[in-house]
Design a protein around this motif. Sequence first.
Motif, PDB file in Angstrom:
ATOM      1  N   ASP A  47       0.883  -1.263  -0.014  1.00  0.00           N
ATOM      2  CA  ASP A  47       0.056  -0.127  -0.045  1.00  0.00           C
ATOM      3  C   ASP A  47       0.911   1.262  -0.006  1.00  0.00           C
ATOM      4  O   ASP A  47       1.752   1.363   0.751  1.00  0.00           O
ATOM      5  N   ASP A  48       0.742   2.340  -0.927  1.00  0.00           N
ATOM      6  CA  ASP A  48       1.258   3.419  -0.850  1.00  0.00           C
ATOM      7  C   ASP A  48       0.454   4.557  -0.537  1.00  0.00           C
ATOM      8  O   ASP A  48      -0.343   5.095  -1.254  1.00  0.00           O
ATOM      9  N   PRO A  49       0.417   5.030   0.777  1.00  0.00           N
ATOM     10  CA  PRO A  49      -0.290   6.221   1.290  1.00  0.00           C
ATOM     11  C   PRO A  49      -0.143   7.477   0.461  1.00  0.00           C
ATOM     12  O   PRO A  49      -1.203   8.218   0.367  1.00  0.00           O
ATOM     13  N   ASN A  50       1.032   7.596   0.137  1.00  0.00           N
ATOM     14  CA  ASN A  50       1.337   8.853  -0.549  1.00  0.00           C
ATOM     15  C   ASN A  50       0.638   8.908  -1.908  1.00  0.00           C
ATOM     16  O   ASN A  50       0.079  10.095  -2.338  1.00  0.00           O
ATOM     17  N   GLY A  51       0.710   7.644  -2.453  1.00  0.00           N
ATOM     18  CA  GLY A  51      -0.053   7.809  -3.867  1.00  0.00           C
ATOM     19  C   GLY A  51      -1.538   8.045  -3.873  1.00  0.00           C
ATOM     20  O   GLY A  51      -2.019   8.615  -4.630  1.00  0.00           O
ATOM     21  N   ARG A  52      -2.145   7.343  -2.771  1.00  0.00           N
ATOM     22  CA  ARG A  52      -3.479   7.354  -2.668  1.00  0.00           C
ATOM     23  C   ARG A  52      -3.815   8.913  -2.009  1.00  0.00           C
ATOM     24  O   ARG A  52      -5.113   9.147  -2.514  1.00  0.00           O
ATOM     25  N   ARG A  53      -3.054   9.454  -1.584  1.00  0.00           N
ATOM     26  CA  ARG A  53      -3.542  10.799  -1.136  1.00  0.00           C
ATOM     27  C   ARG A  53      -3.669  11.683  -2.392  1.00  0.00           C
ATOM     28  O   ARG A  53      -4.417  12.500  -2.240  1.00  0.00           O
ATOM     29  N   ALA A  54      -2.803  11.465  -3.340  1.00  0.00           N
ATOM     30  CA  ALA A  54      -2.993  12.348  -4.693  1.00  0.00           C
ATOM     31  C   ALA A  54      -4.156  11.815  -5.352  1.00  0.00           C
ATOM     32  O   ALA A  54      -4.612  12.694  -6.265  1.00  0.00           O
ATOM     33  N   ASN A  55      -4.745  10.772  -5.120  1.00  0.00           N
ATOM     34  CA  ASN A  55      -6.012  10.415  -5.912  1.00  0.00           C
ATOM     35  C   ASN A  55      -7.217  10.793  -5.274  1.00  0.00           C
ATOM     36  O   ASN A  55      -8.306  10.773  -5.835  1.00  0.00           O
ATOM     37  N   ARG A  56      -7.372  11.190  -4.122  1.00  0.00           N
ATOM     38  CA  ARG A  56      -8.378  11.661  -3.296  1.00  0.00           C
ATOM     39  C   ARG A  56      -8.767  13.191  -3.696  1.00  0.00           C
ATOM     40  O   ARG A  56      -8.462  13.924  -2.792  1.00  0.00           O
ATOM     41  N   ARG A  57      -9.463  13.368  -4.685  1.00  0.00           N
ATOM     42  CA  ARG A  57      -9.712  14.636  -5.144  1.00  0.00           C
ATOM     43  C   ARG A  57     -10.986  14.897  -5.825  1.00  0.00           C
ATOM     44  O   ARG A  57     -11.765  13.855  -6.241  1.00  0.00           O
ATOM     45  N   THR A  58     -11.221  16.204  -6.154  1.00  0.00           N
ATOM     46  CA  THR A  58     -12.363  16.737  -7.168  1.00  0.00           C
ATOM     47  C   THR A  58     -11.281  17.563  -8.147  1.00  0.00           C
ATOM     48  O   THR A  58     -10.738  18.415  -7.837  1.00  0.00           O
ATOM     49  N   GLU A  59     -11.581  17.128  -9.295  1.00  0.00           N
ATOM     50  CA  GLU A  59     -10.821  18.140 -10.526  1.00  0.00           C
ATOM     51  C   GLU A  59     -11.966  18.848 -11.030  1.00  0.00           C
ATOM     52  O   GLU A  59     -13.000  18.701 -11.166  1.00  0.00           O
ATOM     53  N   ILE A  60     -11.560  20.223 -11.135  1.00  0.00           N
ATOM     54  CA  ILE A  60     -12.313  21.299 -11.750  1.00  0.00           C
ATOM     55  C   ILE A  60     -11.664  21.480 -13.372  1.00  0.00           C
ATOM     56  O   ILE A  60     -10.681  22.396 -13.440  1.00  0.00           O
ATOM     57  N   TYR A  61     -12.478  21.044 -14.344  1.00  0.00           N
ATOM     58  CA  TYR A  61     -11.999  21.469 -15.529  1.00  0.00           C
ATOM     59  C   TYR A  61     -12.784  22.630 -15.941  1.00  0.00           C
ATOM     60  O   TYR A  61     -14.039  22.524 -16.093  1.00  0.00           O
ATOM     61  N   LEU A  62     -11.901  23.422 -16.425  1.00  0.00           N
ATOM     62  CA  LEU A  62     -12.650  24.716 -16.995  1.00  0.00           C
ATOM     63  C   LEU A  62     -12.938  24.601 -18.248  1.00  0.00           C
ATOM     64  O   LEU A  62     -12.125  24.688 -19.316  1.00  0.00           O
ATOM     65  N   ASP A  63     -14.254  24.722 -18.941  1.00  0.00           N
ATOM     66  CA  ASP A  63     -14.645  24.326 -20.171  1.00  0.00           C
ATOM     67  C   ASP A  63     -14.692  25.673 -20.989  1.00  0.00           C
ATOM     68  O   ASP A  63     -15.631  26.209 -21.590  1.00  0.00           O
ATOM     69  N   PHE A  64     -13.579  26.387 -21.078  1.00  0.00           N
ATOM     70  CA  PHE A  64     -13.610  27.891 -21.627  1.00  0.00           C
ATOM     71  C   PHE A  64     -12.278  28.196 -22.095  1.00  0.00           C
ATOM     72  O   PHE A  64     -11.142  27.624 -21.588  1.00  0.00           O
TER      73      PHE A  64
END
Length: 439
Positions: A422-439
């Motif tokens: 298990d890689d806690p640091n890798g998992r930390r970067a995956n717990r997210r919401t991304e905001i893609y600006l469609d403009f």
Amino acid sequence: MNSNKLPYFFLALAAVLSAAAVALLFIRPGSKPVIAPPVPGKVSPSEKAVEESEPIKGIEEPITPQTPEEIMKDLGVGLSTASPSELLEKIGKALEEGDLTSLSQLIGNKALDTAKLEQLRVLHENEPLRIGGIREIGEIEMNRRSRWAIDLADRETGRDRILFDLKRDEGKWSIDQLTLPPASDQEVPKDVLADSLGIAASFLDAVLDQNFEFALNFIDTEKVSEAKIAALCILFEEGQYQLRKQRPLRAMFSTDDTAGFIANVTTTDSDESAQFSLNLRRPEAGSDWKLIEINLDALLSAYADRYADGDVYYSPLVKNPAGGETLALYFEFDQDEMNVRTRRQIEIVASMLKADPAKKITLSGHTDALGSENYNDQLSSNRAQTVRDFLAAAGVSSEQIITLAKGASQPRRPNVTEDGEDDPNGRRANRRTEIYLDF
């Protein structure tokens, strides 16, 4: 001498010596003679002599201030010094005192003319100037020309500074150009912001003030994404970065239509420094300079060292698989609530969307690999919905927001090490919401 007259001679000599002795009692070396009280209505001979004599040397008469024309008539080249800051401090003092003569001698005839000197006089006459600060804006040409500002306190926005371009010759700096604030009924003159350094400095001022919309005025939106500008605002806010006092903008290169600068920043709570680069272009002569590239790699790395233990993946700006750049907001393990940092980032995004109702964004929620597929799908949906609700509460229209739940399907980093651990640091970067600006 007749012997019969000799006694009378000695008597006269004794009288003279006695008179001299009495006088010495009243007039000793270093003392003032005793003057008889004046008789009312009568002018003594000594008083009459003073009235008719020339002015006493050593006592200065009031000096009539010189006019700008008189000052400019014999004005020289100005003061040259090894320290630009010391020169600006002297100029600031003369400004506050309203001493046009000293001020003009410091600046010199290359940067001053009668009209500018008159404008300075009127500025001080209308409202005594108070210096709010002296600061370096940046280099115009590496190690040869730089720009400084004297900020004027209690002035309206846009008329709050005097700009000085300095030139270095044989190790000493002197004033090469002076740009004064406009009159109250004038717009800010174009030469305050028109050159490449002025555009770069104004852009950074807007970012430091968290004024996203104003910062957009200085970029080519076809070359630089608005997500990058938002990320820079976030970095400055969260990282508590400010421009370095010495050489905040260093010139890398400059031609008629291209220019590049290194922006040097420091943190407010330590001596740590970081930098990033800005490239500008002017499409044709007479057109406005625009930022066409902002490289944040070094700044993001410094930010990661401070806030993510060197994990560069834990970054507010990430690449989107569909192309372009995306803002990333991170969550704690098994949580869908936003922390204080995340709220501040969303506030910046909300200001972007409210300023232009035609803009739309896509929110995609993500999780790490722990948990079942159904659980992670729901958690990722909750994370996207949390951001959507915050934006709606801030006044953003629901029609501007699209939400997606990606679960654990699009990790940014592996959830396990190469050994399968298990890689806690890798998992930390995956717990997210991304905001893609469609403009």
